[in-house]
Design a protein around this motif. Structure first.
Motif, PDB file in Angstrom:
ATOM      1  N   GLN A 165       0.620  -1.289   0.033  1.00 36.22           N
ATOM      2  CA  GLN A 165       0.124   0.024  -0.040  1.00 36.22           C
ATOM      3  C   GLN A 165       1.059   1.362  -0.375  1.00 36.22           C
ATOM      4  O   GLN A 165       2.111   0.937   0.586  1.00 36.22           O
ATOM      5  CB  GLN A 165      -0.725   0.400   1.563  1.00 36.22           C
ATOM      6  N   PHE A 167       2.601   5.271  -1.189  1.00 34.89           N
ATOM      7  CA  PHE A 167       2.876   5.962  -2.190  1.00 34.89           C
ATOM      8  C   PHE A 167       3.872   6.058  -1.916  1.00 34.89           C
ATOM      9  O   PHE A 167       4.235   7.089  -0.573  1.00 34.89           O
ATOM     10  CB  PHE A 167       1.532   6.824  -3.165  1.00 34.89           C
ATOM     11  N   PRO A 168       5.512   6.680  -2.521  1.00 37.20           N
ATOM     12  CA  PRO A 168       6.089   7.183  -1.409  1.00 37.20           C
ATOM     13  C   PRO A 168       6.434   8.801  -1.611  1.00 37.20           C
ATOM     14  O   PRO A 168       5.847   9.817  -2.229  1.00 37.20           O
ATOM     15  CB  PRO A 168       7.936   7.684  -2.515  1.00 37.20           C
ATOM     16  N   ARG A 169       6.490   9.352  -0.459  1.00 40.06           N
ATOM     17  CA  ARG A 169       6.117  10.739   0.150  1.00 40.06           C
ATOM     18  C   ARG A 169       6.990  11.944  -0.435  1.00 40.06           C
ATOM     19  O   ARG A 169       6.267  12.713  -0.254  1.00 40.06           O
ATOM     20  CB  ARG A 169       6.656  10.498   1.473  1.00 40.06           C
ATOM     21  N   GLY A 171       6.553  11.842  -3.513  1.00 38.35           N
ATOM     22  CA  GLY A 171       6.267  11.604  -5.161  1.00 38.35           C
ATOM     23  C   GLY A 171       6.660  10.755  -6.233  1.00 38.35           C
ATOM     24  O   GLY A 171       7.828   9.480  -5.573  1.00 38.35           O
TER      25      GLY A 171
ATOM     26  N   ARG B 202       0.821  15.565   3.308  1.00 40.06           N
ATOM     27  CA  ARG B 202       0.878  15.092   2.161  1.00 40.06           C
ATOM     28  C   ARG B 202      -0.811  15.062   2.444  1.00 40.06           C
ATOM     29  O   ARG B 202      -1.035  13.443   3.478  1.00 40.06           O
ATOM     30  CB  ARG B 202       1.370  13.763   2.149  1.00 40.06           C
ATOM     31  N   ASP B 205      -3.148  11.769   2.980  1.00 41.38           N
ATOM     32  CA  ASP B 205      -1.396  10.052   3.068  1.00 41.38           C
ATOM     33  C   ASP B 205      -1.066   9.897   4.000  1.00 41.38           C
ATOM     34  O   ASP B 205      -1.277   9.574   4.704  1.00 41.38           O
ATOM     35  CB  ASP B 205      -1.098  10.591   1.510  1.00 41.38           C
ATOM     36  N   SER B 206      -0.478  10.911   4.640  1.00 40.01           N
ATOM     37  CA  SER B 206       0.202  10.988   5.599  1.00 40.01           C
ATOM     38  C   SER B 206       0.738  12.273   6.265  1.00 40.01           C
ATOM     39  O   SER B 206       1.041  13.624   5.579  1.00 40.01           O
ATOM     40  CB  SER B 206       2.009   9.743   5.733  1.00 40.01           C
ATOM     41  N   ILE B 230      -4.122   5.014   7.577  1.00 44.42           N
ATOM     42  CA  ILE B 230      -4.984   4.120   6.647  1.00 44.42           C
ATOM     43  C   ILE B 230      -6.395   3.791   6.966  1.00 44.42           C
ATOM     44  O   ILE B 230      -5.946   2.955   8.217  1.00 44.42           O
ATOM     45  CB  ILE B 230      -3.666   3.146   6.280  1.00 44.42           C
ATOM     46  N   ALA B 235      -6.291  -3.013   4.885  1.00 45.19           N
ATOM     47  CA  ALA B 235      -4.834  -2.467   3.925  1.00 45.19           C
ATOM     48  C   ALA B 235      -3.750  -2.400   5.203  1.00 45.19           C
ATOM     49  O   ALA B 235      -3.010  -2.230   5.027  1.00 45.19           O
ATOM     50  CB  ALA B 235      -5.521  -1.551   3.037  1.00 45.19           C
ATOM     51  N   ASN B 238      -1.780  -5.573   5.878  1.00 46.82           N
ATOM     52  CA  ASN B 238      -1.140  -5.906   4.653  1.00 46.82           C
ATOM     53  C   ASN B 238       0.267  -4.966   5.111  1.00 46.82           C
ATOM     54  O   ASN B 238       1.273  -5.874   4.566  1.00 46.82           O
ATOM     55  CB  ASN B 238      -1.923  -5.734   3.029  1.00 46.82           C
ATOM     56  N   ALA B 239      -0.224  -3.857   5.651  1.00 44.75           N
ATOM     57  CA  ALA B 239       1.295  -2.827   5.765  1.00 44.75           C
ATOM     58  C   ALA B 239       1.662  -3.359   6.163  1.00 44.75           C
ATOM     59  O   ALA B 239       2.955  -3.036   6.581  1.00 44.75           O
ATOM     60  CB  ALA B 239       0.822  -1.501   5.189  1.00 44.75           C
ATOM     61  N   GLU B 244       5.753  -2.499   6.426  1.00 45.54           N
ATOM     62  CA  GLU B 244       5.792  -0.884   6.308  1.00 45.54           C
ATOM     63  C   GLU B 244       4.912  -0.122   7.390  1.00 45.54           C
ATOM     64  O   GLU B 244       5.283   1.205   7.106  1.00 45.54           O
ATOM     65  CB  GLU B 244       4.875  -0.309   4.963  1.00 45.54           C
TER      66      GLU B 244
END
Lengths: 316, 503
Positions: A165, A167-169, A171, B202, B205-206, B230, B235, B238-239, B244
């Motif tokens: 899951q 995406f690179p932070r 980009g 972001r 996202d994070s 998340i 998910a 899974n991470a 991750e």
């Protein structure tokens, strides 16, 4: 040709105007408002009113629509109610994920559906041809979410080859890492969309094989396969282009689901979050860009069709 | 392979121990890392709900408190995971015996993240502006503060009447100290005094924090913390399985075996003030205006069933959870008894009742499923209406247009809602309101707690709502991570002690 292009362009602009009004109005039907979300539970009606006032939510609908559409015409998609940041900037940032994802999915879909579609048409009536056709039908019916989960379990969790899951932070600063993050999601959409496309390619090929000109070429001594490849496939390609135009919409819908599943920071996931947060200026901008994109693809496909197909040019 | 098996065995032992402590209702410590802490480490933490913006002044929602309070923004005082009040930007504090004067000594040498020094004027401005700004969150919590003065490093709060909740309120949003007349864009940026600095966000996202190298206290022990948003549990699993993330919060305890099978994680169940509240709209004209009907619903519900389905948490039978003052085991008020429920419904002439449950769509479907079947058992037909949170706020919270509603209320010490007849609970009892006012005005903690306990019992006996469960903080922590908070993490996540080892 130019007259056709101009008529088609007028239709495109009209379509965008109608879409903008529809997007604006349908969103206003949604219950709930962002001021209340900002204020939250344990807030007083006064607090909500103060926040609504400061967000400019107490103006009339026509006023809000004219302001929005006026901005769009000047190239300004407005600002987010929640973050105050530019909608256009946000979309541009998320597009870095969604558009590569869409293109990659499309390439994957084409890469296996065209050869397999033609092959299964040539093999019609034989066991392997039937097997291919049945497989395509089955895969096309698979829910995208399930396909994605299976791919994650195999390639990310068991084999550990690709990320599960995210995406690179930073980009696309590291294109390799960004591409790796997109492979599983693109494969998921590509396989399901490709299976549908394959069935279409198969039936278009079968149709071409029955055409007089292919049979004539075969009668002149070419093998059936060579005749098909030389004379039939250009026509198959033409109709495939039309279907691809339609599939772009399907891929965008697929991206909304897939971005959730793979936690990809793309337009689809942003759209879902913004609808939930009732950040309407942002949702409007996102929907307008997506609708505009689909309409423009349709426009380009139509023009391309005209240019490639001599029969349509003559008819005009 | 050997190493993996050994780790798995350790995990099993740890998990059993944790499960046992969880049962006894005590908070479990996070697993201890064995390697040396790595000062350059980056820790990835999975969170569920992303904030819409970062404006701690105006925007509601636990998602903001969870990451910003303690880590970025600080008040004069703070609270420990055990819910004790401790000094923060004040080096010490005292309260006058009449409960009307609060005196704080402001620390020297504290700087904001932009480098400017924290002055007493910033403190006075922050608290005054908070109190006087209608569109700032929690303004009303400082309503009893008459004046705020600074003399040198001494800050004095003078109250118009005693307020036993004030100190606690100052540990939360109401007490946040900001730079006076700052021009930072609070939506996307910050300027606090905490051990971490916002590095990047972001959206969708994070959010990334990095260590504040100029921090006045002990520096954070990791270089970077990344909050990965998340929402989907699968998910998130899974991470974790793919290595991750280092920590998974808000986890589904039913997935315990799967995450522990990696040999890299242990599940920690900590206490929390999360209350699964089934609200009853008891306004006039509703069948729920009848206490017997409400009591019947409470007795028709098998509360243990929720704890089992969630594989975490404990039962709760009143408005105050065990971490908060005024808690008392009220299980005898509404024991599970479908027969008694049927009798009550018959007495109230409410057989074949049809009700609607309005529930925000981000909660697990287990909750409505259990409710439908339990209530069906006593002859109540329950229709479930799943709506997004914004719709819920309009329909249920603002317009009170609902029969039954479910929301997980995560705030600590939020009894005030039962003393507010205008709240969406629609519960109006003068005695409870009076007891709560007395508790607030009380100058002794134990007295306040006794008064709250009495009020809570009345609320439960009135069947003002049903409390389906008291949630747990379910956190999966990597074995190389230590110092991860495990209590009430949905509300607050102080990461000052967090470490990650290199081995």
């Amino acid at each position: 040709m130019i007259r056709y292009a101009l008529t088609r362009l007028t239709l495109l602009v009209l379509g965008l105007v109608v879409a903008s009004a529809l997007i604006f109005l349908t969103l206003r039907v949604l219950p709930g408002d962002v001021a209340l979300l900002v204020a939250g539970v344990n807030s007083s009606p006064d607090q909500v009113a103060a926040i609504r006032e400061s967000m400019g939510l107490n103006r009339s609908l026509p006023e809000q629509y004219l302001e929005w559409i006026g901005g769009v015409l000047r190239g300004d998609l407005g600002t987010s109610l929640l973050t105050g940041s530019s909608v256009a900037d946000e979309i541009a940032q998320k597009a870095e994920v969604t558009f590569p994802l869409g293109i990659l999915s499309l390439l994957i879909a084409i890469a296996f559906s065209v050869p397999l579609g033609v092959l299964s048409a040539l093999r019609r009536g034989r066991a392997d041809g039937t097997a291919m056709s049945v497989t395509a039908q089955t895969v096309a019916a698979v829910p995208v979410v399930w396909a994605g989960m299976m791919l994650v379990v195999v390639f990310a969790v068991w084999l550990g080859w690709l990320p599960a899951q995210g995406f690179p932070r930073d980009g696309w600063a590291d294109p390799g890492a960004a591409l790796r993050a997109l492979i599983l999601p693109a494969l998921t959409i590509g396989v399901v969309e490709g299976a549908m496309l394959m069935r279409f390619v198969r039936s278009a090929t079968l149709q071409a094989m029955g055409q007089d000109y292919v049979r004539a070429a075969a009668a002149k001594g070419l093998t059936r396969t060579t005749a098909l490849i030389r004379h039939g496939l250009p026509n198959v390609g033409l109709s495939v282009i039309t279907v691809l135009g339609l599939q772009v919409a399907g891929i965008i819908v697929g991206a909304v689901v897939i971005e959730q599943l793979f936690s990809l920071p793309g337009i689809g996931r942003m759209l879902v979050a913004d609808v939930g947060a009732r950040d309407l200026p942002k949702v409007q901008g996102e929907l307008l860009v997506l609708t505009g994109f689909v309409l423009i693809v349709g426009f380009v496909v139509d023009l391309a069709h005209r240019l490639i197909d001599p029969r349509q040019r003559e008819a005009a | 392979m050997l190493r993996r098996t050994a780790l798995a065995a350790t995990a099993l032992v740890a998990a059993t121990a944790l499960a046992l402590t969880a049962c006894s209702g005590e908070s479990a410590p996070a697993p201890t890392a064995t390697g040396a802490p790595d000062p350059d480490a980056s820790v990835a933490i999975r969170l569920v709900l992303e904030p819409g913006n970062l404006d701690i002044r105006r925007t509601a929602g636990a998602a903001l408190d969870q990451i910003l309070v303690d880590n970025i923004y600080q008040g004069l005082v703070s609270r420990t995971p055990e819910q004790d009040i401790v000094p923060a930007l004040a080096s010490d504090f005292s309260v006058s015996p009449d409960g009307l004067t609060y005196t704080f000594t402001l620390r020297e040498g504290v700087t904001f993240h932009d480098g400017s020094e924290l002055t007493p004027a910033d403190v006075v401005w922050s608290l005054e502006t908070r109190r006087d700004s209608d569109d700032w969150r929690d303004a009303a919590r400082l309503a009893n503060v008459d004046s705020i003065d600074a003399d040198g490093q001494t800050i004095t709060l003078t109250l118009s009447e005693p307020d036993s909740t004030l100190l606690w309120n100052l540990t939360g949003r109401a007490g946040i100290i900001l730079k006076r007349d700052d021009d930072v864009d609070y939506n996307t940026a910050e300027n606090g005094t905490g051990p971490f600095v916002l590095d990047s966000w972001r959206q969708g996202d994070s959010i990334t924090f990095v260590r504040n190298e100029e921090y006045w206290g002990d520096a954070a022990q990791v270089a970077e913390v990344v909050f990965d948003y998340i929402p989907d549990n699968q998910a998130a699993l899974n991470a974790a399985l793919a290595g991750e993330v280092d920590v998974v919060t808000g986890f589904d305890a039913n997935l315990q075996e799967q995450i522990e099978a990696t040999g890299d994680f242990a599940l920690v169940l900590g206490e929390s003030t999360d209350k699964g509240v089934l609200a009853f709209n008891q306004s006039e004209g509703s069948p729920l205006a009848d206490q017997r009907v409400r009591q019947a619903i409470r007795q028709a519900i098998d509360h243990q069933g929720f704890v089992e389905a969630l594989a975490s948490g404990q039962t709760l039978y009143g408005p105050i959870p065990s971490l908060d003052p005024g808690y008392e085991d009220l299980s005898e008020v509404a024991p599970y008894d479908p027969d008694a429920a049927r009798t009550l419904l018959a007495e109230a002439g409410a057989e074949d009742l049809e009700l609607t449950l309005t529930i925000p769509n981000f909660y697990a479907t287990t909750i409505p499923t259990i409710l439908v079947s339990d209530l069906n058992e006593v002859g109540i037909t329950l229709t479930v209406e799943s709506v997004d949170f914004s719709t819920w706020l309009t329909d249920v919270y603002t317009n009170r247009d609902y029969d039954l509603s479910f929301v997980l209320h995560t705030e600590a010490r939020d009894f005030e809602n039962w003393a507010n007849p205008d709240y969406y609970f629609t519960y109006d009892n003068a005695e409870v309101q009076d007891l709560y006012a007395q508790a607030v005005a009380s100058t002794s903690e134990s007295q306040a707690s006794t008064l709250l306990e009495r009020a809570a019992r009345i609320v439960s006996e009135d069947a003002a709502a049903d409390w389906l469960f008291n949630g747990a903080s379910v956190v999966a922590v990597g074995f190389d991570v230590a110092g991860m908070p495990s209590v009430n993490v949905n509300e607050r996540l102080n990461l000052a002690e967090l470490t990650k080892s290199d081995g």
